[in-house]
Design a protein around this motif. Structure first.
Motif: not given
Length: 276
Positions: A204-222
């Motif tokens: 994925t573009i960000a190595f994260e689980r992203t919630a539907p509709g939320a985009g990259h709001a928070v990135l705890p894995a990063h």
């Protein structure tokens, strides 16, 4: 080949036969990418025929404009800060004075040449592709390890497959703005960090689980991987061929470009396995 009893070299292995899997995505205008980074652009400022030499020769050349976190790329430790601090506690504002990161820039990252593991989560849970917004849990990561018999070792590069890479050619749906994207969240990132890898990666573009509709709001894995543990992240990888071939352990070869002070670099990772 080496004489009996003598050490085997990489050249010996190549001579005996290897298969190479290209884990990098093609770079092209309009490819799916994060809206937070400058878009990729390619042009020909000089074309064949603009100048023809007396002997009939001509040359063309290119200009490429891109963000360093576009396409398949690796994050430097300067990419993310938390509460104003980079990995190791450095002050993020002070570290970027002069428009570059002298200490944690991508130019400080050595080439990657070592053991890589593919953790195939869809295969472990019995689906083709994880759904958008699916959180890859520690239990699922452990199930993949057990199923494959690939116990992580310190210094490995751990690649987490979600199957989401199959959507890359669909364009915007791959970004997952509406659907979300599957990946690890805080718990999964901590599981990975506990195994002390040199780097982790995914499709994925960000190595994260992203919630539907939320985009990259928070990135705890990063935060957990880059800031707290100093673990590099590789993103927008192509893991489908590896998964189809059921190759779970390999030599990973990856060289970041030496962009002095940059927060990341495009890369073309290769997974190499011996034939037979």
């Amino acid at each position: 080949m080496s004489e009996p009893g003598s050490p085997t070299t990489l050249l010996d292995l190549v001579a005996a036969g290897v298969t190479t899997y290209d884990l990098g995505r093609p770079l092209f205008i309009g490819m799916p990418q994060s809206p937070n980074h400058p878009a990729y652009w390619h042009s020909l400022p000089r074309r064949h025929g603009d100048l023809v030499r007396p002997d009939g020769g001509s040359a063309a050349n290119d200009v490429v404009i891109t963000g360093t976190h576009v396409g398949t790329h690796v994050d430097a430790l300067s990419h993310v800060s938390h509460d104003g601090r980079l990995h190791g506690g450095a002050d993020a504002s002070a570290a970027q004075v002069g428009g570059r990161f002298d200490d944690l820039g991508i130019h400080t990252v050595d080439p990657f040449l070592g053991r890589g593991l593919l953790l195939d989560i869809p295969a472990a849970v019995g689906v083709e592709v994880l759904a958008g917004g699916h959180e890859v849990t520690p239990d699922e990561l452990s199930r993949a390890v057990t199923r494959q018999g690939t116990e992580p070792r310190p210094g490995d590069v751990l690649l987490v497959r979600t199957g989401w890479g199959r959507h890359f050619d669909d364009g915007d749906p791959f970004v997952g703005r509406e659907s979300g994207t599957p990946g690890v969240a805080a718990d999964g990132a901590r599981w990975l960090a506990e195994h002390d890898p040199r780097a982790v990666g995914g499709e994925t573009i960000a190595f994260e689980r992203t919630a539907p509709g939320a985009g990259h709001a928070v990135l705890p894995a990063h935060r957990i991987l880059l800031v707290e543990h100093g673990i590099h992240i590789i993103e927008t990888m192509d893991l489908e061929e590896l998964a189809t071939a059921q190759v779970h352990k390999f030599l990973l070869v990856m060289l970041p470009l030496k962009f002095v002070g940059a927060t990341g670099s495009p890369v073309r990772p290769l997974a190499v396995v011996t034939d037979g």
